[in-house]
Design an enzyme around this catalytic site. Sequence first.
Site, short mmCIF file in Angstrom:
data_model
loop_
_atom_site.label_atom_id
_atom_site.label_comp_id
_atom_site.label_asym_id
_atom_site.label_seq_id
_atom_site.Cartn_x
_atom_site.Cartn_y
_atom_site.Cartn_z
N ASP A 149 0.89 -1.38 0.18
CA ASP A 149 0.33 -0.55 -0.04
C ASP A 149 0.92 1.21 0.20
O ASP A 149 0.99 1.82 1.01
CB ASP A 149 -1.14 -0.60 1.49
N HIS B 34 9.70 -0.41 9.35
CA HIS B 34 8.07 -1.67 8.81
C HIS B 34 8.76 -2.38 8.03
O HIS B 34 8.72 -3.66 7.93
CB HIS B 34 7.09 -1.44 9.19
O1 RIB Z 1 2.50 -0.98 10.97
C1 RIB Z 1 3.29 -0.76 10.08
C2 RIB Z 1 2.45 -1.16 9.13
O2 RIB Z 1 1.78 -0.25 8.43
C3 RIB Z 1 2.97 -0.63 7.52
O3 RIB Z 1 3.08 -1.51 6.49
C4 RIB Z 1 3.08 0.63 6.87
O4 RIB Z 1 2.94 0.95 5.99
C5 RIB Z 1 1.34 0.65 7.07
O5 RIB Z 1 0.89 0.53 6.29
CA CA Z 2 2.84 -0.98 4.58
#
Ligand code: RIB
Ligand code: CA
Length: 343
Positions: free
Chosen positions: A39, A269
């Site tokens: 995303d 992340h």
């Molecule tokens: O919590 C982190 C996630 O949430 C990652 O994938 C970031 O891009 C958001 O979508």
């Molecule tokens: Ca993400």
Amino acid sequence: MTWAPFALTVTVVLSAGVATPAEARQRDADPRKVIVDADPGIDDAMAILFALRSPALEVLGITTVFGNAHIDMGTANALRLVELAGRDVPVARGAAHPLILPLAPPPEFVHGTDGLGNIAQSEPTRQPIEASAAEFIVSTARRYPGEVTLLAIGRLTNLALALALEPRLPALVREVVLMGGSASAGGNVTPVAEANIWGDPHAADIVLGASWKVTMVGLDVTTSVRLGDDRLERMAARDPRVGGFVYRITRFYKQFHDSMGVTGGFYVHDPSAVAYLIDPGIFSTDKARVRVVTEGIAMGQTIADSATRAQRWDAFKGRPEVTVCRDVDGDRLLRLFETTLTP
Ligand code: RIB
Ligand code: CA
């Protein structure tokens, strides 16, 4: 607590996707075939570029899902990233909203109004393919049975839709590695829920309950690694085009982390899930059965029932064991990110 009313029957077809020992050896020697479901999103953008630049991975396509941006914006961002990387990789537009819940507004305070830190980008020159994300996942898994890894770094809606489209999917894909959830680190959207799981908890409960090999790269590990500006400046100097782009899009993301009191850099992340694919030895893991709370104040919480618990609670009976990342060598992860993205 109630569980997802959206039930899927998953039939495991043992013959499809089972490699002979010789085939498995050859498969392990080749770059790993991956579909990145994302995303984009600032950390998604870093993850996509990381995956596209890794010789260990063969990115067969990028599928998009609502989340950090509305679906059209996220899809345009994926197209921009493929263009930036100079790669001819198909992009398939995916789900615009969760399976059951209404769509929540995108977190513009984290990723900017354009999903990429408001750096005023030009329109992409490419178009997404005709097939939807779920259709692309299914057709690619059928084309390469037992070979495709699904790297899911957004809401899990596309994977749940693909399972509904092709119940044999768990036997057709090699494995699923997802960034999401939290076994014991708490949440980042609510006190107990991580964003990707919270954004479509019904889809997450389906994906974590299907009979495929799943690895959860969650907040337990991603919040213990911080990418600092010294490294980003070095990357921008070494490769002004790609490193410089990462530096520019992360200014907004860094400000958000600063405002949250995160010191020493920001969380990576989604790139952490790419790092797991390239070098799983960076992480230590254990096994758990995982369920997702789908409503109420704990909505989006991932409840991990340790494999060592003698007594099985009914809600976890019949659930597959998931590999849960518990610890990470942060320096090693950041070094891998830096040397792969800007060699
Ligand atoms: O919590 C982190 C996630 O949430 C990652 O994938 C970031 O891009 C958001 O979508
Ligand atoms: Ca993400």
